[in-house]
Design an enzyme around this catalytic site. Structure first.
Site, PDB file in Angstrom:
ATOM      1  N   ILE A 214       3.214  -2.279   3.975  1.00 61.10           N
ATOM      2  CA  ILE A 214       3.456  -3.439   3.312  1.00 61.10           C
ATOM      3  C   ILE A 214       2.803  -4.976   3.993  1.00 61.10           C
ATOM      4  O   ILE A 214       3.416  -4.909   5.312  1.00 61.10           O
ATOM      5  CB  ILE A 214       4.822  -3.628   3.102  1.00 61.10           C
ATOM      6  CG1 ILE A 214       5.221  -2.432   2.053  1.00 61.10           C
ATOM      7  CG2 ILE A 214       5.123  -4.872   2.038  1.00 61.10           C
ATOM      8  CD1 ILE A 214       6.592  -2.515   1.909  1.00 61.10           C
TER       9      ILE A 214
ATOM     10  N   GLY B 262       0.826  -1.357  -0.078  1.00 61.83           N
ATOM     11  CA  GLY B 262      -0.010   0.129   0.086  1.00 61.83           C
ATOM     12  C   GLY B 262       0.802   1.282   0.065  1.00 61.83           C
ATOM     13  O   GLY B 262       2.122   1.152  -0.145  1.00 61.83           O
ATOM     14  N   ASN B 263       0.299   2.297   0.174  1.00 60.53           N
ATOM     15  CA  ASN B 263       0.826   3.670   0.048  1.00 60.53           C
ATOM     16  C   ASN B 263       1.887   3.838   1.354  1.00 60.53           C
ATOM     17  O   ASN B 263       2.892   4.458   1.407  1.00 60.53           O
ATOM     18  CB  ASN B 263      -0.044   4.909   0.114  1.00 60.53           C
ATOM     19  CG  ASN B 263      -0.568   5.113  -1.512  1.00 60.53           C
ATOM     20  OD1 ASN B 263       0.022   4.903  -2.427  1.00 60.53           O
ATOM     21  ND2 ASN B 263      -1.961   5.044  -1.477  1.00 60.53           N
TER      22      ASN B 263
ATOM     23  N   ASP C   1      -5.418  -3.319  -5.833  1.00 57.31           N
ATOM     24  CA  ASP C   1      -5.576  -4.294  -4.554  1.00 57.31           C
ATOM     25  C   ASP C   1      -7.214  -4.263  -4.570  1.00 57.31           C
ATOM     26  O   ASP C   1      -7.463  -5.491  -4.263  1.00 57.31           O
ATOM     27  CB  ASP C   1      -5.213  -3.397  -3.491  1.00 57.31           C
ATOM     28  CG  ASP C   1      -5.507  -1.986  -3.486  1.00 57.31           C
ATOM     29  OD1 ASP C   1      -6.221  -1.356  -4.352  1.00 57.31           O
ATOM     30  OD2 ASP C   1      -5.371  -1.302  -2.113  1.00 57.31           O
TER      31      ASP C   1
END
Length: 252
Positions: free
Chosen positions: A12, A8-9, A102
């Site tokens: 992890i 993700g931003n 995702d």
């Protein structure tokens, strides 16, 4: 062993599986590439034959992580890519590549598990709802702010709302009317999440009656599970779709 990553931003999510049986051997959540390496180095007897990952990071950040994994472990690394059709699901976006990877893999994973109509509710930083018909047609969905975003917006734009994450966690032990600012904010946001989830279920019922399955995933899924007792809580839903998107030769 194989390594699966959901990048993700900011966080992890990772897990290591037995390549033959698919059984989970280790896993966790980290906040950087360096922390990921430390966590993997702590896995006893780690011997990777392959890695697959989904990333919503920039291309440069993803490429840097792939290079790091390949140089450190010498394993093949496969990255999930946008697709119009995967695992019997047809992407419902007008521009299919614009659907978050995702989110797309969670939808594919849910359909793989259900084999029929399903509603996928992913409660993370953002909250998403996706509808998949019995024939695998992704009908689209909805996106709204998740609990972290709602909380941060109130903290940022309201001068008198100030509290730490520990206080926020304590406030969610109950959903009774708040008797402090932190309780009022946290419980109000939690009830908004529940209201959103219930509204999605009603929309699904209008379309399919009772013939559909609800899947809950994401870090705040537990906040709505109580009001959706028939929903299936699947924390690794993205990884179910990732296995279809990135098959590794000789690996389950």
């Amino acid at each position: 062993m194989i390594l699966e990553l959901d990048c993700g931003n900011s966080l992890i999510k990772w897990r290591v599986l037995n390549a033959e049986s698919g059984a989970g051997l280790a896993g966790g959540v980290v906040d950087s590439d360096e922390a990921l390496l430390q966590a993997l180095n702590a896995v006893e007897g780690l011997a990777l034959v392959g890695c697959r990952l989904v990333s919503v990071r920039s291309d440069a950040e993803t490429a840097a992580l792939v290079e790091l994994l390949q140089s450190r472990f010498g394993a093949v690394v496969l990255c999930a890519q946008p697709a119009q059709v995967l695992g019997g699901v047809r992407n419902g976006y007008d521009e299919y590549a614009r659907l978050g990877l995702d989110r797309w893999l969670a939808v594919v994973g849910a359909y793989q598990l259900s084999g029929g109509a399903c509603l996928v509710l992913d409660l993370g930083t953002a909250v998403t709802a996706d509808f998949v018909a019995a024939n695998g047609e992704h009908l689209g969905g909805y996106i709204c702010p998740g609990l972290p975003l709602m909380r941060n917006q109130l903290r940022t734009h309201t001068r008198r709302i100030r509290y730490d994450d520990i206080s926020a966690e304590r406030a969610l032990h109950s959903l009774q009317p708040g008797r402090s600012t932190v309780e009022a904010v946290e419980r109000g946001c939690a009830l908004m999440l529940r209201g959103f989830a219930l509204a999605q279920v009603e929309l699904a019922r209008e379309r399919w009656g009772e013939d559909f399955t609800v899947y809950l995933t994401g870090g705040d899924a537990a906040l709505v599970s109580e009001v959706l007792p028939r929903a299936r809580l699947v924390s690794d839903l993205v990884f179910v779709g990732l296995a279809l998107a990135c098959p590794l030769p000789g690996v389950r």
